[in-house]
Design a protein around this motif. Sequence first.
Motif, short mmCIF file in Angstrom:
data_model
loop_
_atom_site.label_atom_id
_atom_site.label_comp_id
_atom_site.label_asym_id
_atom_site.label_seq_id
_atom_site.Cartn_x
_atom_site.Cartn_y
_atom_site.Cartn_z
N UNK A 193 17.32 21.88 12.27
CA UNK A 193 16.73 22.83 11.33
C UNK A 193 15.56 22.19 10.59
N UNK A 194 15.74 20.94 10.19
CA UNK A 194 14.66 20.19 9.53
C UNK A 194 13.48 20.03 10.48
N UNK A 195 13.79 19.71 11.74
CA UNK A 195 12.74 19.54 12.74
C UNK A 195 11.98 20.84 12.97
N UNK A 196 12.71 21.96 12.99
CA UNK A 196 12.08 23.26 13.16
C UNK A 196 11.14 23.57 12.00
N UNK A 197 11.54 23.22 10.79
CA UNK A 197 10.69 23.45 9.63
C UNK A 197 9.41 22.61 9.71
N UNK A 198 9.55 21.38 10.18
CA UNK A 198 8.35 20.53 10.33
C UNK A 198 7.41 21.07 11.39
N UNK A 218 15.20 31.53 7.36
CA UNK A 218 16.13 30.48 6.94
C UNK A 218 17.00 30.12 8.14
N UNK A 219 16.88 28.88 8.60
CA UNK A 219 17.72 28.39 9.70
C UNK A 219 18.98 27.81 9.07
#
Length: 293
Positions: A193-198, A218-219
């Motif tokens: 999820x953090x990687x997707x946000x980046x 929101x993931x």
Amino acid sequence: MAPITEVEGRRVALSNLEKVLYPATGFTKAELLHYYATTAEVLLPHLRDRPVSFLRYPDGPDGQLFFTKNVPPGTPEWVTTAEVPRSEGPARMVLVQDLPSLMWAANLVTEFHTHQWVADDPGEADRLVFDLDPGPPATVVHCCEVALWLRERLAADGVEAFAKTSGAKGLHLLAAVRGSSSERVSEYAKALAVEAERAMPRLVVHRMTRSLRPGKVFVDWSQNAARKTTAAPYTVRARTEPAVSAPVTWEEVARCRRAEQLVFRAGEVGPRVQDHGDLLAPLFDRRRAAALP
């Protein structure tokens, strides 16, 4: 007194069949029970052996809603239950194992929510889940964009993802996993999820903070926690209409341009099952379950 129906040799009381549960469409309790009876073949495998939580709405989605995790009072003795671990001590929950217990539970007017583990082995998660929740003005169309990215990213780790609508406004991704605790699956899901946000900072947020969510997806990775549950495939949701958390093809996800394209009501699910079967059936093939990196 509620009429008694025999279901596979079990006596099940079915009450208030003419009650309108969804005033916007006139959808009645009898229609709800008919839906669950006719989709039992594809629904039951997703409930079987999983402790079930009920979100009950006996007077329809505009009435009182309450969440039930413990075995409800008046549960028939033939309904299977299981002791499950909780931080405050063991508790007993319902297992919906067959058509009679499904119809008994459906008569309570409920959404079905399940954990990502089975009762026999609560220490190991066998599912990974992402709940993609759009913050207006974002819609499920934006969720589809995120879902396609997550599908590719998961595939890079050897994890095969499948999609279903949430039955509300978003999308759920599911994958079969093995050899990991709920804590480990949660850690992995959060990292993605953090990687997707980046990768998509204008589209994705991985934190639950409400002020961050307008216009973004929101993931939600947190539903992998052992104590959390997710709406089960094929459950009818307590929304304005009798919308279903319905499995969808990746082609449907890729083609989605309007939110209405991924809304499936109870009456539309039967024909989809006839055409596609259970699109989530591969989740039960343990040979396809992934060991997380």
